[in-house]
Write a protein that holds these residues in place. Structure first.
Motif, PDB file in Angstrom:
ATOM      1  N   ALA A 192      -0.742  11.301  -8.766  1.00 27.79           N
ATOM      2  CA  ALA A 192      -0.104  10.541  -7.687  1.00 27.79           C
ATOM      3  C   ALA A 192       0.979  11.361  -6.997  1.00 27.79           C
ATOM      4  CB  ALA A 192       0.476   9.249  -8.240  1.00 27.79           C
ATOM      5  N   ALA A 193       1.714  12.149  -7.786  1.00 24.10           N
ATOM      6  CA  ALA A 193       2.834  12.928  -7.242  1.00 24.10           C
ATOM      7  C   ALA A 193       2.376  14.024  -6.292  1.00 24.10           C
ATOM      8  CB  ALA A 193       3.650  13.536  -8.381  1.00 24.10           C
ATOM      9  N   THR A 217       0.841  -1.197   0.000  1.00 15.31           N
ATOM     10  CA  THR A 217       0.000   0.000   0.000  1.00 15.31           C
ATOM     11  C   THR A 217       0.878   1.250   0.000  1.00 15.31           C
ATOM     12  OG1 THR A 217      -1.855  -1.058   1.131  1.00 15.31           O
ATOM     13  CG2 THR A 217      -1.651   1.310   1.390  1.00 15.31           C
ATOM     14  N   GLY A 218       0.425   2.254  -0.757  1.00 13.67           N
ATOM     15  CA  GLY A 218       1.184   3.484  -0.867  1.00 13.67           C
ATOM     16  C   GLY A 218       2.110   3.499  -2.058  1.00 13.67           C
ATOM     17  N   HIS A 219       2.121   2.405  -2.832  1.00 12.01           N
ATOM     18  CA  HIS A 219       2.922   2.315  -4.050  1.00 12.01           C
ATOM     19  C   HIS A 219       1.994   2.098  -5.241  1.00 12.01           C
ATOM     20  CE1 HIS A 219       6.989   1.649  -2.118  1.00 12.01           C
ATOM     21  NE2 HIS A 219       6.161   1.462  -1.086  1.00 12.01           N
ATOM     22  N   ILE A 220       2.355   2.656  -6.384  1.00 11.02           N
ATOM     23  CA  ILE A 220       1.619   2.384  -7.613  1.00 11.02           C
ATOM     24  C   ILE A 220       2.622   2.103  -8.736  1.00 11.02           C
ATOM     25  CG2 ILE A 220      -0.298   3.881  -6.925  1.00 11.02           C
ATOM     26  CD1 ILE A 220       0.602   5.820  -9.183  1.00 11.02           C
ATOM     27  N   GLY A 249      -0.922  -0.662  -5.154  1.00 10.60           N
ATOM     28  CA  GLY A 249      -0.490  -1.577  -4.102  1.00 10.60           C
ATOM     29  C   GLY A 249      -1.587  -1.778  -3.071  1.00 10.60           C
ATOM     30  N   SER A 250      -1.924  -3.042  -2.814  1.00 12.37           N
ATOM     31  CA  SER A 250      -2.950  -3.348  -1.812  1.00 12.37           C
ATOM     32  C   SER A 250      -2.438  -4.360  -0.797  1.00 12.37           C
ATOM     33  CB  SER A 250      -4.216  -3.891  -2.489  1.00 12.37           C
ATOM     34  OG  SER A 250      -3.939  -5.081  -3.216  1.00 12.37           O
ATOM     35  N   GLY A 251      -1.119  -4.583  -0.801  1.00 13.99           N
ATOM     36  CA  GLY A 251      -0.522  -5.497   0.155  1.00 13.99           C
ATOM     37  C   GLY A 251       0.121  -4.765   1.318  1.00 13.99           C
ATOM     38  N   ALA A 310       8.092  10.232  -4.443  1.00 15.72           N
ATOM     39  CA  ALA A 310       8.544   9.856  -5.784  1.00 15.72           C
ATOM     40  C   ALA A 310       8.983   8.399  -5.841  1.00 15.72           C
ATOM     41  CB  ALA A 310       9.680  10.777  -6.216  1.00 15.72           C
ATOM     42  N   GLY A 311       9.583   7.911  -4.774  1.00 13.64           N
ATOM     43  CA  GLY A 311      10.062   6.533  -4.742  1.00 13.64           C
ATOM     44  C   GLY A 311       8.958   5.501  -4.685  1.00 13.64           C
ATOM     45  N   HIS A 312       7.729   5.951  -4.452  1.00 14.98           N
ATOM     46  CA  HIS A 312       6.584   5.037  -4.396  1.00 14.98           C
ATOM     47  C   HIS A 312       5.825   4.982  -5.723  1.00 14.98           C
ATOM     48  CE1 HIS A 312       6.086   4.812   0.261  1.00 14.98           C
ATOM     49  NE2 HIS A 312       7.348   4.826  -0.110  1.00 14.98           N
TER      50      HIS A 312
END
Length: 393
Positions: free
Chosen positions: A316-317, A175-178, A356-358, A322-324
């Motif tokens: 998203a930004a 979670t928190g990543h795309i 991300g949903s994990g 940025a790293g996510h």
């Protein structure tokens, strides 16, 4: 959920409890492709209560919901698929499926909840919107043999839409990543059904028959050779046989076999090579006296438009580090009928991203269609925030 962890806006975080309850409610009532009656009604009741104009389609569970702030402004659409899978729900918690042998093991309950949460927010904060918005609740994404996105496009769900977006949850990504990319995002994909008809005979005199099991095995084995030797190694292709059934008794030559599976390719040329090769192999069977048929149900590839890709990146930004954000990820070899909706816009302006949903810290790290299938409910507001950012200042 600690809202600061994902930088969710204060106003959206007020819907945290709503989003979690909605997801759990929908998880309890999974329904198969084309049969999403309770699911569709639940979503319609909620979103109409937010003040959206509903358009339903007679004979189908899919519907659209519009919020028009200014008819002169563009119309942006978001797709949420509603169907579930014919699998038992092994989550074993208080909101597990109440429908036997049916479960949201692809996470479409997550997609609907994100759409409903974004819709709820936008209805409360219309003054922030700079475009009109449409939410498309789509039936039958999972089963290629049942009309889904293609039928909804035929029913004019894309009428007036200038851009269309969708997401897909990914329990193997935190979670928190795309992740997403430009160009091909998902494969050209087809389900195939092969029927081989031979001649039955006693098992002690096989020379008097034509063995459909042996012939079907030859065909399927040769398709692996096609992947290895007839397709470009720099253009991925996948052949899968997931079901096979044939014969009636152990001491008779089988006169009929049916096999079912999928083919997937990352470009149209390779997709055609696979289908043509399948047909050539079958022609050899016909020459040997067998009768064969092959049928396909296919989805075109999802191709993310460069402008829509940029719009997702910007949305998203606004709140994710940025790293996510992986905006140059690999495409998936799975297939998606969302492609029909992108292709139905005037300039094919649309895109899909993986959400991300994990959450490895919580023990949630599973792939789509796993059983049990878990998602981290904290991902719901992350997805909703991206949708909201795409239509607000």
């Amino acid at each position: 959920m600690n809202k600061n962890q994902y930088n969710i806006s204060e106003k959206l975080f007020e819907l945290n409890a709503f989003s979690k309850k909605t997801r759990q409610d929908l998880h309890k009532i999974p329904e198969l492709s084309g049969q999403e009656f309770k699911t569709s009604q639940y979503c319609r009741d909620l979103i109409s209560g937010f003040g959206y104009a509903i358009t339903s389609y007679e004979g189908y569970t899919g519907f659209i919901a519009d919020l028009i702030i200014d008819p002169t402004k563009p119309l942006i659409a978001f797709r949420a698929d509603m169907d579930a899978l014919a699998m038992p729900d092994m989550t074993n918690n208080e909101y597990s499926s109440i429908h036997d042998e049916c479960a949201h093991n692809c996470g479409h309950d997550t997609h609907m909840t994100i759409a409903l949460t974004a819709a709820n927010y936008l209805s409360r904060h219309r003054h922030e919107m700079n475009t009109n918005v449409r939410f498309i609740f789509q039936m039958a994404e999972e089963d290629m043999s049942i009309p889904g996105a293609d039928k909804m496009v035929e029913l004019d769900c894309m009428e007036g839409v200038s851009e269309v977006y969708a997401l897909h949850n990914n329990g193997a990504q935190d979670t928190g990543h795309i992740s997403f990319n430009t160009g091909v995002m998902s494969s050209w994909g087809s389900t195939w059904t092969l029927d081989v008809y031979g001649v039955s005979a006693h098992g002690s005199t096989p020379q008097k028959g034509l063995d459909a099991i042996r012939e079907a095995s030859r065909i399927l084995d040769y398709m692996d050779y096609i992947i290895a030797k007839k397709t470009d190694p720099f253009s991925p292709a996948v052949f899968c046989c997931g079901m096979i059934k044939g014969g009636t008794i152990p001491n008779a030559v089988a006169d009929h076999v049916q096999a079912r599976g999928t083919i997937r390719a990352m470009d149209k040329e390779t997709d055609q090579i696979l289908k043509n090769s399948f047909q050539e192999i079958i022609a050899h069977s016909e020459a040997g006296g067998f009768r064969t048929t092959i049928t396909y149900n296919s989805y075109p590839a999802v191709e993310n438009h460069p402008y829509a890709h940029l719009r997702i990146l910007e949305a998203a930004a606004k709140f994710l580090p940025a790293g996510h954000i992986n905006s140059n990820s690999h495409p998936m070899t799975g297939s998606e009928d969302f492609s029909y909706m992108i292709n139905a816009t005037k300039d094919r302006v649309g895109a899909m991203f993986f959400l991300g949903s994990g959450n490895k810290a919580k023990g949630i790290d599973n792939y789509l269609h796993a059983n049990p299938y878990f998602i981290d409910d904290d991902c719901l507001l992350v997805g909703a925030q991206i949708f909201i950012n795409l239509v607000t200042h």
